[in-house]
Structure formats: structure tokens, C-alpha cells
Write an enzyme that holds these catalytic residues in place. Structure first.
Site, PDB file in Angstrom:
ATOM      1  N   ASP A  23       4.174   1.672  11.980  1.00 33.41           N
ATOM      2  CA  ASP A  23       3.411   1.456  10.748  1.00 33.41           C
ATOM      3  C   ASP A  23       2.880   2.827  10.351  1.00 33.41           C
ATOM      4  O   ASP A  23       1.972   3.356  10.986  1.00 33.41           O
ATOM      5  CB  ASP A  23       2.264   0.472  11.031  1.00 33.41           C
ATOM      6  CG  ASP A  23       1.278   0.356   9.867  1.00 33.41           C
ATOM      7  OD1 ASP A  23       1.522   0.944   8.799  1.00 33.41           O
ATOM      8  OD2 ASP A  23       0.257  -0.347  10.047  1.00 33.41           O
ATOM      9  N   LYS A  82       0.651   9.774   2.504  1.00 30.44           N
ATOM     10  CA  LYS A  82       1.495   8.659   2.052  1.00 30.44           C
ATOM     11  C   LYS A  82       1.460   8.504   0.534  1.00 30.44           C
ATOM     12  O   LYS A  82       2.438   8.086  -0.072  1.00 30.44           O
ATOM     13  CB  LYS A  82       1.009   7.379   2.735  1.00 30.44           C
ATOM     14  CG  LYS A  82       1.915   6.183   2.525  1.00 30.44           C
ATOM     15  CD  LYS A  82       1.456   5.063   3.418  1.00 30.44           C
ATOM     16  CE  LYS A  82       2.232   3.794   3.195  1.00 30.44           C
ATOM     17  NZ  LYS A  82       1.788   2.745   4.122  1.00 30.44           N
ATOM     18  N   GLU A  88       5.817  -3.781   4.347  1.00 35.87           N
ATOM     19  CA  GLU A  88       4.652  -4.095   5.190  1.00 35.87           C
ATOM     20  C   GLU A  88       4.337  -5.605   5.213  1.00 35.87           C
ATOM     21  O   GLU A  88       4.098  -6.158   6.286  1.00 35.87           O
ATOM     22  CB  GLU A  88       3.438  -3.286   4.724  1.00 35.87           C
ATOM     23  CG  GLU A  88       3.598  -1.808   5.108  1.00 35.87           C
ATOM     24  CD  GLU A  88       2.700  -0.876   4.322  1.00 35.87           C
ATOM     25  OE1 GLU A  88       1.837  -1.365   3.555  1.00 35.87           O
ATOM     26  OE2 GLU A  88       2.853   0.354   4.464  1.00 35.87           O
ATOM     27  N   ASP A 136      -3.658  -7.673   2.114  1.00 32.91           N
ATOM     28  CA  ASP A 136      -3.773  -6.475   2.958  1.00 32.91           C
ATOM     29  C   ASP A 136      -4.802  -5.512   2.363  1.00 32.91           C
ATOM     30  O   ASP A 136      -4.534  -4.834   1.378  1.00 32.91           O
ATOM     31  CB  ASP A 136      -2.377  -5.822   3.041  1.00 32.91           C
ATOM     32  CG  ASP A 136      -2.373  -4.554   3.906  1.00 32.91           C
ATOM     33  OD1 ASP A 136      -3.455  -4.073   4.293  1.00 32.91           O
ATOM     34  OD2 ASP A 136      -1.276  -4.047   4.185  1.00 32.91           O
TER      35      ASP A 136
END
Ligand code: AMP
Length: 589
Positions: free
Chosen positions: A9, A71, A148, A170
């Protein structure tokens, strides 16, 4: 032996690496007892490359030599500066991946050359390609890039089978994503996704920081924003307070010697209630719910089509988030898989499947029952003493400890009874009472004296319930052994049957809570009458102190009459209660 493929992850704030060994999913520790690697890289004074915690610490002192949240830049053709040199986003990400690879190799004792890496569902082809390249730079062949929410759904659902639709919510440190996924025989399809790239737990921290800034300004006339180091400390204290507020009704933002003014130290000690904190973050939570609806309509579905809500990301531990989702969907969101690790676990499951390994379902120890206490509440416009307040919800991973705040209801109240129940019904009397105790000797105070009740459940099923008077620390507790297995099987079925019988033929109102509260069974009536009788006695006893001789005599007689009939027929007790109630009314007037 099948080949080794790790699951990674690669997160905006944190990253994790996991693997399947002997059929079990294992998140690999990055340091003793720590499984989360901050996604930060930095160059130390001597030129050494730092990744993770050390880099995060450096970031505070030397931001020009450090990079975080890379990211967000993946897929951009841009150069990122670190210690005076230019790097591509892929290269920076590769440094994190390389560190995870080294950690995995050291843990397994074998070379690692392949990985499954997760990306947000909304990532474009260019962003996915950049992630793949980052893997390659780190010496990892990226055998799959998976979404994800897909990984999260695998962590929750692998091995459970059955077709269903799930909402994956999330909420991480800096990003929020919501996806609607379709699960069918181990295949996960993302139907729609939506989110906000700049919303997360960090914003919750910021609210607490703003609150403290205003406090310091008002109390001490200082602007802490001018002091970078003090701000960094405040930041950490705010996050710690936020985490505390997920389990407790109060938290204190405390930092000694935070600042100096005119040569004198300034200490910060600022208490915040969960209620106040929830008011602060409410607009953010409302925003996430709007996004939930956008993603539902993107999938052409409504709330009623969703079978499960799966929680991912550390900030979903916030009770307000869980409550809002529960209210919106009428079901308890699932939170049993560690929200920080669940994406990495799903990546590892996918890796195991690609490698042809047998993978069993993720196993976690959870409580199969809800445990709670009762409190006085307005239900349908009437005071009801058995309003159920759940503290530990079913399917919560154990060990767990949760606290709630309560208040005394009348002036000078010196004792409070704490009842402990197992069950889900909003009317505590419809749940199973598994224990009770009394906290006595509370300080002389007006109504509203605060008590904190804590439920702690350990892996052996031992439930400890503690009540503490907030101002004095006065404490009382009980321990209930075997709370988890105690009411399984026959006993539970029997209790259900009994309660079903009582409720049969009764109309259920639109909201189950008020229906249960209002439609009391005869058994409950009798019990409630005795509670009221006890309250009358308590009130009469308080009046005794100030009553004249004659009135005192009448009061004592009234109290005696009620006590005589406490165990007798309801009608006789009622007569005695009416008599004392009339007397009290007269004396009060
Ligand atoms: P993630 O990006 O998924 O690792 O989530 C990190 C965010 O979750 C940070 O903002 C953390 O402060 C937050 N977080 C972690 N634990 C808790 C907790 N118990 N209650 C509330 N927020 C938490």
C-alpha cells in the site's frame, strides 16, 4: 514452493508491506512493533538517505531536504527538489518502495522481486504507469496494480463468498475516497468512485490547533504561529488529543513549557470535550457524506442497495464518522479489519492469488456482542430511565476500551447505579443485564456532576466496567468474567424468544428506538414502577432534612409504606406511591 510476491500500500501519508505466508496474511513490521512507514524521504546532514520516521523528523527541521506526499505528484512530468537535486516523482516513490522491499527481504530472509501495488481508484493511466515505473526503479516487477477499494474489499471479504455491493469509505490523513464496489465470487469491480484529495484526519487536527491558538492568544496574549518549534509540538499534541477523543469523552491538549513570554514559561492545558470536537469537525464529515451520495448515484444505486460499508483509513476510527454513516445507511459500518493495514492486506491477498498460494480469510478477534449501559433520556417526550447507550459495538476488534460521559440528574445526587447490558436494543430492558454496581459518595454538587464510564474488554472475554467521578477521581468498578461466551447458545435464544413474545403483535413505529421505548411490556411496567418508587423514596429522604417534625413523620410513614409494598402486588405499591407523591407535591409547593 510458490514464488514470493509482496503486497504494497503506497500511501500519501503512510505505506505498508504485507505478505501471505502459510495461508495467512501478515503485515511486515518496519520497526519492532510498528507496521506503518511514513511516506517521507529526506537527506541527512551526512548525505545519508532517510525513509520513514527518521525522514519525517527531519522534515520538521529541514523541509528543503525532505519530500512528503509525493503520491499527489505521481504522473506529472515535473522535477521535485531534495537537498538541491532534482528527482522525478517516480524516483522519490521508488525510495519508499525500495525501503519496503529491504524490510520485507530482511523479514522473510529471501530476495523479493515482485509486488502488487495499490493505487486510488481515480488514478489515471499516466499515474498508474508512473507507479509501475517507481516499482521497477526499486527493483520490483509490478505484477499487478490494483485499486485501493478493491484491496480493502479483498481484506474484508476474501473467503467469505456471496455476491454483494459494498461502499468502501476511506478517510486517511490527507485524502478521502469513497467507492461503490460489486463483489462476486472473489472478483471485485469498482462501480463508481469519488473523493477529495485534500480532506482527511489532518484537517481534524487543524481544528484543534486553531482552537489552541485562539486560547493561547486570549489567555496569554501570544501568537504561537510565530514559533515554528512550538507549533510542531502543538501539532503532535493535537493529533494525540484527537486520537484520545475517539475512545474517550474528554481529552486535554497539554504541553509544558510550550512558549516563553517576557522570560516566563507558558504551559498549555486545554480540555476539550468530544461533543465540542464533533461540532468542529462536523462540516468535514458532512462533506464526505455528500461525496458518498455522488458515488452512489454514479453507480446508479441508492442507499438501500448497499449491503455493507467497509471502513478504511485511520480517521474512520472517529466515532462521528461511524455514527453518521450508520444513521445514513441504517447499518453499522464494518471496522473489524485494522483500517490502517487493510489495503496492504488486500494487496497481499491479491499477490497470493497471483502466486497461486492458498490464502485464508483475514482473521481478527472481535466481540460478537454489543455491550453498554443505560441512562435517563427523553424518549417520545417522556423521561425514560433505561435508554440504552452502547459503548463497545459488536464486531469491534478486541482488546478494546471505550468511555462515555454521563451526568447526575438531580442536585445533591450522591449515588448512581450503573447497569451493564449485552445486546443491541435501544431499550436497555430488552437487552440482557450482565452486571450492575453503584458508585456512592459523589461530591455535593448540582445536577450535571460528570461521571465517566469505561468499558474494557480483553482477549479472554473479561469485561471491566468502571465509573469515575470526573472532578474527584472517585472510582467504582466491576469485572464480568466470560462476558463474550456467557450468553451464547441456549440462554441467548431463550432470552430472544422471551422478548419476541413480549413484542409480538405490537406495532413497530417508524424508528425502532422510540417504538421500543414507548411500547413497554407488562414486565417492564412493573420494573419501571419500582424504579419510580425508589426515586420517590430518594426524593422524600432528601426532603426529610429540612422538613418540620410533623411533615417528617408523614414522610417517614410514606417511605415505609412504599418499602412494605415494594415486593408486593403492583396495585398496592401504586397506592402507596400516589400517597407519597401527593405529600411531596404538597411539601414542594
Ligand atoms: P492513514 O492515512 O490511513 O494512515 O490515516 C491517518 C490518519 O488517521 C491520521 O490523520 C491519523 O491521525 C488518523 N487516526 C489514526 N488513529 C486515529 C484514531 N484512533 N482516531 C481518529 N483518527 C485517527
Amino acid at each position: 514452493m510458490s514464488e514470493i510476491i509482496v503486497g504494497i500500500d503506497l500511501g500519501t501519508t503512510n505505506s505498508e508491506v504485507a505478505i501471505v505466508r502459510e495461508g495467512r496474511v501478515e503485515v511486515i513490521p518496519v520497526a519492532p512493533g510498528v507496521r506503518i512507514l511514513p511516506s517521507v524521504v529526506s537527506v541527512a546532514d551526512d548525505g545519508t538517505l532517510l525513509v520513514g520516521d527518521a525522514a519525517r523528523n527531519q522534515y520538521v527541521l529541514h523541509p528543503e531536504r525532505s519530500v512528503r506526499s509525493i503520491k499527489r505528484r505521481m504522473g506529472e512530468y515535473t522535477a521535485v527538489q531534495m537537498a538541491g537535486k532534482d528527482y522525478s516523482p517516480q524516483e522519490i516513490s521508488a525510495m519508499i518502495l525500495r525501503r519496503l522491499r529491504d524490510i520485507a527481504e530482511a523479514h522473510i530472509g529471501e530476495p523479493v522481486a515482485k509486488a502488487v501495488i495499490t493505487v486510488p481508484a481515480y488514478f489515471s493511466d499516466a499515474q498508474r504507469q508512473a507507479t509501475r515505473e517507481a516499482g521497477e526503479i526499486a527493483g520490483l516487477e509490478v505484477v499487478r496494480i490494483i485499486n485501493e477499494p478493491t484491496a480493502a474489499a479483498l481484506a474484508y471479504e476474501h473467503g467469505h463468498g456471496g455476491a454483494r455491493k459494498a461502499l468502501v469509505y476511506d478517510l486517511g490523513g490527507g485524502t478521502f475516497d469513497v467507492s461503490v464496489v460489486n463483489l462476486e465470487s472473489e472478483v471485485v469491480e469498482v462501480l463508481a468512485s469519488h473523493g477529495n484529495n485534500h480532506l482527511g484526519g489532518d484537517d481534524f487536527d487543524q481544528k484543534l490547533i486553531d482552537f489552541a491558538i485562539a486560547h493561547l492568544q486570549a489567555q496569554h496574549g501570544v501568537d504561537i504561529r510565530q514559533h515554528a518549534q512550538a507549533m510542531a509540538r502543538l501539532q503532535q499534541a493535537a493529533e494525540a488529543a484527537k486520537v484520545t477523543l475517539s475512545d474517550e469523552p474528554y481529552a486535554t491538549l497539554a504541553e509544558e513549557y510550550l512558549l516563553e513570554r517576557d522570560g516566563l514559561p507558558i504551559h498549555l492545558s486545554l480540555e476539550i470535550s468530544r461533543q465540542h470536537y464533533e461540532e468542529m469537525i462536523e462540516p468535514y464529515v458532512a462533506e464526505t457524506l455528500e461525496a458518498v451520495h455522488v458515488s452512489l448515484s454514479g453507480a446508479g444505486l441508492t442507499v438501500a442497495d448497499i449491503d455493507e460499508i467497509l471502513l478504511v483509513g485511520g480517521a474512520t476510527r472517529t466515532p462521528l464518522v461511524q455514527h453518521r454513516l450508520e444513521r445514513e445507511f441504517g447499518m453499522q459500518p464494518r471496522a473489524e479489519v485494522d483500517p490502517d493495514l487493510c489495503v496492504a492486506m488486500g494487496a497481499a491477498i491479491q499477490a497470493g492469488v497471483v502466486a497461486g498460494t492458498q490464502v485464508s480469510a483475514v482473521l481478527v478477534d472481535v466481540t460478537p456482542y454489543t455491550f453498554g449501559t443505560s441512562a435517563l433520556q427523553y424518549v417520545n417526550g417522556e423521561m425514560y430511565p433505561y435508554f440504552y447507550v452502547p459503548l463497545i459495538r459488536k464486531n469491534t476488534p478486541i482488546p478494546v476500551s471505550k468511555s462515555e460521559g454521563f451526568c447526575t440528574v438531580f442536585d445533591g445526587q450522591s449515588r448512581v447505579d450503573i447497569n451493564v447490558y449485552q445486546g443491541e436494543d435501544p431499550d436497555a430492558l430488552n437487552n440482557i443485564e450482565i452486571g450492575r454496581f453503584t458508585i456512592e459518595g459523589l461530591r455535593e454538587a448540582p445536577a450535571g456532576n460528570q461521571l465517566i464510564t469505561t468499558f474494557s474488554l480483553d482477549l479472554n472475554g473479561i469485561l471491566q466496567v468502571t465509573a469515575r467521578e470526573k472532578d474527584t477521581g472517585l472510582l467504582q468498578s466491576i469485572t464480568i468474567d466470560n462476558a463474550i461466551s456467557r450468553f451464547t447458545g441456549d440462554k441467548l435464544a431463550e432470552a430472544r424468544h422471551r422478548i419476541d413474545g413480549l413484542f409480538r403483535d405490537q406495532e413497530t413505529g417508524a424508528d425502532g428506538r422510540s417504538a421500543a421505548g414507548a411500547a413497554a411490556s407488562p414486565v417492564d411496567d412493573s420494573r419501571r414502577q419500582r424504579v419510580e418508587a425508589a426515586a420517590l423514596i430518594e426524593k422524600a429522604e432528601r426532603l426529610l432534612a429540612t422538613a418540620g417534625t410533623e411533615d417528617a413523620e408523614d414522610l417517614v410513614n410514606g417511605i415505609e409504606a412504599i418499602r412494605d409494598h415494594m415486593d408486593g402486588p403492583d396495585a398496592d405499591l401504586k397506592t402507596a406511591m400516589d400517597a407519597l407523591a401527593d405529600l411531596l407535591y404538597y411539601l414542594d409547593a
